[in-house]
Write an enzyme that holds these catalytic residues in place. Sequence first.
Site, PDB file in Angstrom:
ATOM      1  N   TRP A 170       1.091  -1.304   0.250  1.00  0.00           N
ATOM      2  CA  TRP A 170      -0.370   0.029   0.135  1.00  0.00           C
ATOM      3  C   TRP A 170       0.961   1.025   0.096  1.00  0.00           C
ATOM      4  O   TRP A 170       1.834   1.037   0.687  1.00  0.00           O
ATOM      5  CB  TRP A 170      -0.409   0.182   1.004  1.00  0.00           C
ATOM      6  CG  TRP A 170      -1.982   1.124   1.043  1.00  0.00           C
ATOM      7  CD1 TRP A 170      -2.974   1.368   0.155  1.00  0.00           C
ATOM      8  CD2 TRP A 170      -1.374   2.562   1.874  1.00  0.00           C
ATOM      9  NE1 TRP A 170      -3.317   2.420   0.847  1.00  0.00           N
ATOM     10  CE2 TRP A 170      -2.702   3.224   2.157  1.00  0.00           C
ATOM     11  CE3 TRP A 170      -0.109   2.401   2.811  1.00  0.00           C
ATOM     12  CZ2 TRP A 170      -2.867   4.434   2.467  1.00  0.00           C
ATOM     13  CZ3 TRP A 170      -0.408   4.244   3.668  1.00  0.00           C
ATOM     14  CH2 TRP A 170      -1.700   5.031   3.061  1.00  0.00           C
ATOM     15  N   ASP A 212     -16.936  11.016  -2.614  1.00  0.00           N
ATOM     16  CA  ASP A 212     -15.575   9.821  -1.416  1.00  0.00           C
ATOM     17  C   ASP A 212     -16.498   9.440  -0.219  1.00  0.00           C
ATOM     18  O   ASP A 212     -17.897   9.226  -0.835  1.00  0.00           O
ATOM     19  CB  ASP A 212     -14.603  10.089  -1.499  1.00  0.00           C
ATOM     20  CG  ASP A 212     -13.497   9.005  -2.132  1.00  0.00           C
ATOM     21  OD1 ASP A 212     -13.428   7.801  -0.678  1.00  0.00           O
ATOM     22  OD2 ASP A 212     -12.934   8.940  -2.832  1.00  0.00           O
ATOM     23  N   ASP A 213     -16.377   8.512  -0.300  1.00  0.00           N
ATOM     24  CA  ASP A 213     -16.755   7.341   1.047  1.00  0.00           C
ATOM     25  C   ASP A 213     -17.547   8.283   1.837  1.00  0.00           C
ATOM     26  O   ASP A 213     -17.064   9.816   2.545  1.00  0.00           O
ATOM     27  CB  ASP A 213     -15.789   6.583   1.810  1.00  0.00           C
ATOM     28  CG  ASP A 213     -16.174   6.170   2.499  1.00  0.00           C
ATOM     29  OD1 ASP A 213     -17.201   5.323   2.977  1.00  0.00           O
ATOM     30  OD2 ASP A 213     -15.240   5.583   2.991  1.00  0.00           O
ATOM     31  N   LYS A 230     -16.316   5.882  -8.450  1.00  0.00           N
ATOM     32  CA  LYS A 230     -14.796   5.195  -8.544  1.00  0.00           C
ATOM     33  C   LYS A 230     -15.561   3.732  -7.679  1.00  0.00           C
ATOM     34  O   LYS A 230     -15.817   3.821  -6.801  1.00  0.00           O
ATOM     35  CB  LYS A 230     -14.330   6.377  -6.905  1.00  0.00           C
ATOM     36  CG  LYS A 230     -12.904   5.566  -6.715  1.00  0.00           C
ATOM     37  CD  LYS A 230     -12.092   6.889  -5.483  1.00  0.00           C
ATOM     38  CE  LYS A 230     -11.595   6.639  -5.032  1.00  0.00           C
ATOM     39  NZ  LYS A 230     -10.935   7.544  -4.571  1.00  0.00           N
ATOM     40  N   TRP A 231     -14.435   2.448  -7.865  1.00  0.00           N
ATOM     41  CA  TRP A 231     -14.931   1.163  -7.664  1.00  0.00           C
ATOM     42  C   TRP A 231     -13.873   1.078  -6.800  1.00  0.00           C
ATOM     43  O   TRP A 231     -12.904   0.385  -7.376  1.00  0.00           O
ATOM     44  CB  TRP A 231     -15.307   0.251  -8.719  1.00  0.00           C
ATOM     45  CG  TRP A 231     -15.529  -1.000  -8.231  1.00  0.00           C
ATOM     46  CD1 TRP A 231     -15.214  -1.504  -7.393  1.00  0.00           C
ATOM     47  CD2 TRP A 231     -17.071  -1.624  -8.711  1.00  0.00           C
ATOM     48  NE1 TRP A 231     -15.584  -2.880  -7.485  1.00  0.00           N
ATOM     49  CE2 TRP A 231     -17.226  -3.255  -8.587  1.00  0.00           C
ATOM     50  CE3 TRP A 231     -18.310  -0.981  -9.326  1.00  0.00           C
ATOM     51  CZ2 TRP A 231     -18.673  -3.804  -8.319  1.00  0.00           C
ATOM     52  CZ3 TRP A 231     -19.682  -1.918  -9.866  1.00  0.00           C
ATOM     53  CH2 TRP A 231     -19.459  -3.495  -8.801  1.00  0.00           C
ATOM     54  N   ASP A 232     -14.139   1.555  -5.829  1.00  0.00           N
ATOM     55  CA  ASP A 232     -13.435   0.053  -4.564  1.00  0.00           C
ATOM     56  C   ASP A 232     -13.122  -0.961  -3.356  1.00  0.00           C
ATOM     57  O   ASP A 232     -14.323  -1.041  -3.458  1.00  0.00           O
ATOM     58  CB  ASP A 232     -13.043   1.368  -3.046  1.00  0.00           C
ATOM     59  CG  ASP A 232     -11.935   1.840  -2.908  1.00  0.00           C
ATOM     60  OD1 ASP A 232     -10.989   1.460  -2.979  1.00  0.00           O
ATOM     61  OD2 ASP A 232     -11.911   2.750  -1.416  1.00  0.00           O
ATOM     62  N   MET A 233     -12.216  -1.351  -2.758  1.00  0.00           N
ATOM     63  CA  MET A 233     -12.155  -2.740  -2.907  1.00  0.00           C
ATOM     64  C   MET A 233     -10.842  -2.278  -1.402  1.00  0.00           C
ATOM     65  O   MET A 233     -10.264  -2.304  -2.854  1.00  0.00           O
ATOM     66  CB  MET A 233     -12.135  -3.455  -3.926  1.00  0.00           C
ATOM     67  CG  MET A 233     -12.217  -4.963  -4.077  1.00  0.00           C
ATOM     68  SD  MET A 233     -11.012  -5.589  -3.111  1.00  0.00           S
ATOM     69  CE  MET A 233     -11.372  -7.509  -3.049  1.00  0.00           C
ATOM     70  N   ASP A 267      -2.749   5.722  -2.548  1.00  0.00           N
ATOM     71  CA  ASP A 267      -3.257   6.204  -1.913  1.00  0.00           C
ATOM     72  C   ASP A 267      -2.344   7.617  -1.830  1.00  0.00           C
ATOM     73  O   ASP A 267      -2.418   8.560  -1.445  1.00  0.00           O
ATOM     74  CB  ASP A 267      -3.444   5.660  -1.260  1.00  0.00           C
ATOM     75  CG  ASP A 267      -5.245   5.276  -1.097  1.00  0.00           C
ATOM     76  OD1 ASP A 267      -5.856   5.625  -2.058  1.00  0.00           O
ATOM     77  OD2 ASP A 267      -5.548   4.070  -0.064  1.00  0.00           O
TER      78      ASP A 267
HETATM   79  C1  DGJ Z   1      -9.343   3.737   0.193  1.00  0.00           C
HETATM   80  C2  DGJ Z   1      -9.524   4.384  -1.364  1.00  0.00           C
HETATM   81  O1  DGJ Z   1      -7.449   4.241  -2.235  1.00  0.00           O
HETATM   82  C3  DGJ Z   1      -8.866   5.525  -1.128  1.00  0.00           C
HETATM   83  O2  DGJ Z   1      -8.889   6.687  -2.159  1.00  0.00           O
HETATM   84  C4  DGJ Z   1     -10.542   6.385  -0.419  1.00  0.00           C
HETATM   85  O3  DGJ Z   1     -11.296   6.265  -1.676  1.00  0.00           O
HETATM   86  C5  DGJ Z   1     -10.667   5.770   0.890  1.00  0.00           C
HETATM   87  N1  DGJ Z   1     -10.467   4.249  -0.182  1.00  0.00           N
HETATM   88  C6  DGJ Z   1     -11.859   5.732   1.033  1.00  0.00           C
HETATM   89  O4  DGJ Z   1     -12.685   5.058   2.181  1.00  0.00           O
END
Ligand code: DGJ
Length: 754
Positions: free
Chosen positions: A196, A358-359, A468-471, A540
């Site tokens: 990360w 975002d979130d 934006k599809w996060d995981m 990030d």
């Molecule tokens: C992880 C993503 O990489 C960030 O850019 C952000 O969207 C956070 N999650 C939100 O929880």
Amino acid sequence: MIRKEKNYFIISTERSSYIFRVLETGHIDHVMYGARIDDTEGLDYVSESFDLNIGTVPYYDEEHPHLFPDRILSEYPVPGSGDTRECALELDYGNGTETMTLLFRDYRIYKGKDNSFPAHAECDEETETLEVRLSDEVLPITVVINYTVYEKEDVILRSARIINGTDHCVRLKRAASLSIDFPYDDFDLISFDGAWARERNEHRRHLLPGITVLDSKLGTSSNEHSPLAYIVRRTTGEVYGFNLIYSGNHMEAFDVSPFGKTRVTTGINPFMFEWMLESGESFQTPEAVITYAGSLDDAALSFHHFINRYIVRGEWQYRERPVLINNWEATYFALSEEKLLALADKAAELGFELFVLDDGWFGDRRNDTKGLGDWTVSHEVFPNGLEAFSEKIHERGLKFGIWVEPEMVNPDSDLFRTHPEWAIMIPGRKPAISRHQLVLDMSRPDVREYLYTSLEKVFSAASVDYVKWDMNRTITDCFSSSSECRGNGELMHRYILGIYDLMGRLVKRFPSVLFESCASGGNRYDLGMLCFMPQTWTSDNTDLYHRLWIQEGTLRGFPQSTMGAHVSASPGHQSLRCSLIESRFDVAAFGTLGYELDLTKLSETDQKAVKGEIEFYKRYRKVFQYGDFRPLPSENDESIWWSVTLEGTTIAMEMVKRNMPNTGRCDRLRLPFLKKGRMYRIRNRRIIMPREFFGDHWQSWNREENEKMDIRVAGDIITTCGIALGPQFAGNGFFKETRPIGDNGTRMYVIEEI
Ligand code: DGJ
């Protein structure tokens, strides 16, 4: 072009040829992969499979005492009958691994390709495929290996399909996408590894006898080892590139034998993998992508061209990507409509095109411990609902984007309370937790249906333009309560097939929406995701110094159009490093540009700078997103990047001095890639000088903008001699840089052919 001459199969791209042959026994023997060959006279004398039999090496049979399975340059090696190197296929009839001997049966050459795997490269009238059918000498098991050729891009795809012709179920323990044997052992391996916030850093090492493995066991293609890798011959500099159109656990093995050969195997990771192949069923592997070139830069460009043309698809293919503002680092979870609208107002004023929420906008998600899985808007944050908020964003002339993390669930959520069986967990065992969340079982059709319905509702009601599809976690505790999943070994792969199914449906339903995939930054930056989502959030970590390695590593295999690159605050949230906003922009500009910081808190000078940066980026967006990118080798402590339009007439070039040298040395900038007989106009990007940074001491540093440089230089001069940049300390050259460049200071130039 694919042709068969005698017992040889010859696959050629514009600059490469890949040749293998069928031996009289039916064994397949790789002959060469390298620079293009047109005249094949003497090909019979090339192969060196039949080298000396020293000691006790098993041979095929008494009639062929010189055919050693362990020396053959195989195209799809199997275990048990003498080849002791890494194998491509492993099957269990219920009695352990079966011994096999795969022999040639027939072949087919046809236009196009068979697209049975859900994430696959597209094809067109120029695409051609060779299908070779092999089967075991004894068992009714067939293996179809495919070679699809993309001539212009110098790319070949490899994949395999395993067909169970027996009358019972067979357990598949491994099925590689590709296996190639090179008759050399002088390779360096270039891999892209990290974690990360330090994704895809380039590493180079000698390959020595033994097996070197790069892989992922995280359930994603991972930030630890990318499926992108190169091998470079130390003696000739020739480069072979590998990648995989897959988003889950993968493995790349480099097996150097003591007999001067190197076997490369790529595909799904056999780790915790098993597939129950019923009678008559077949298993299709993902596609492996390979290229050959004379240099690493050329190999990377072949991958870029191929990805832009055949992996990225739909309405966003070759389309200019919008400059976005994302609220994550500006607000984190402290969301309020008022704050977000103030950010949107400033964004509209500075020239942004897309606002990304975002979130934290949904359910009880006021921090990261709860709410994931409940995809309904929080009225605490948006008292008038999401539709009304989206409307306000659109009224400001901005597109509206939204963050989701569909694959996950917080145990503290309505979804988990209603459907605990939807989370991946082993009954009777405490599951590993990561970021307070569990993974939803994407192999279950009911889970996918719930997600499709919830997301479809959100995206359509809020007229979403971007997703934006996060995981955000690794998959652990393999167990599925779904009847489709026949044992734990199938789950990781079924999970990925499930994701592709869900994404495929949503992308089809919303063809105009721009999707960007993300997994804690770049934990799932791969060609499988890019088949559905044209962009990926790279990392990030937006620290400009770290980004030099993260972006350069990423661009070794993926084009700029796919690479999300943002400018964030100083000091940076990941590194606490201070830097000028102009320098942060210069680094982020070589991708799809975004900002994620509180624009309302920027000084007047920085706001002015951002406005200028966005104007500049929009003017040269085609070069930054779709140009041919190359890093320029430099011995000084600096990174020099350039990107040139496909027509070769406009070039954006940027130089980052990682450490400001304490010398009066005057660097010459030589650009060998320009054309000798042409004339060029070179201009600098005029940057805003932060007055408060320098004080009033020096007249020359105290201007609002650096001086405009606008010169004409013949291609002959700039390719051969270079032009003087002026000492970095108090710049005084033709570039008239009237301030010190500083640590991580940058300069951006635009070079146009006149
Ligand atoms: C992880 C993503 O990489 C960030 O850019 C952000 O969207 C956070 N999650 C939100 O929880």
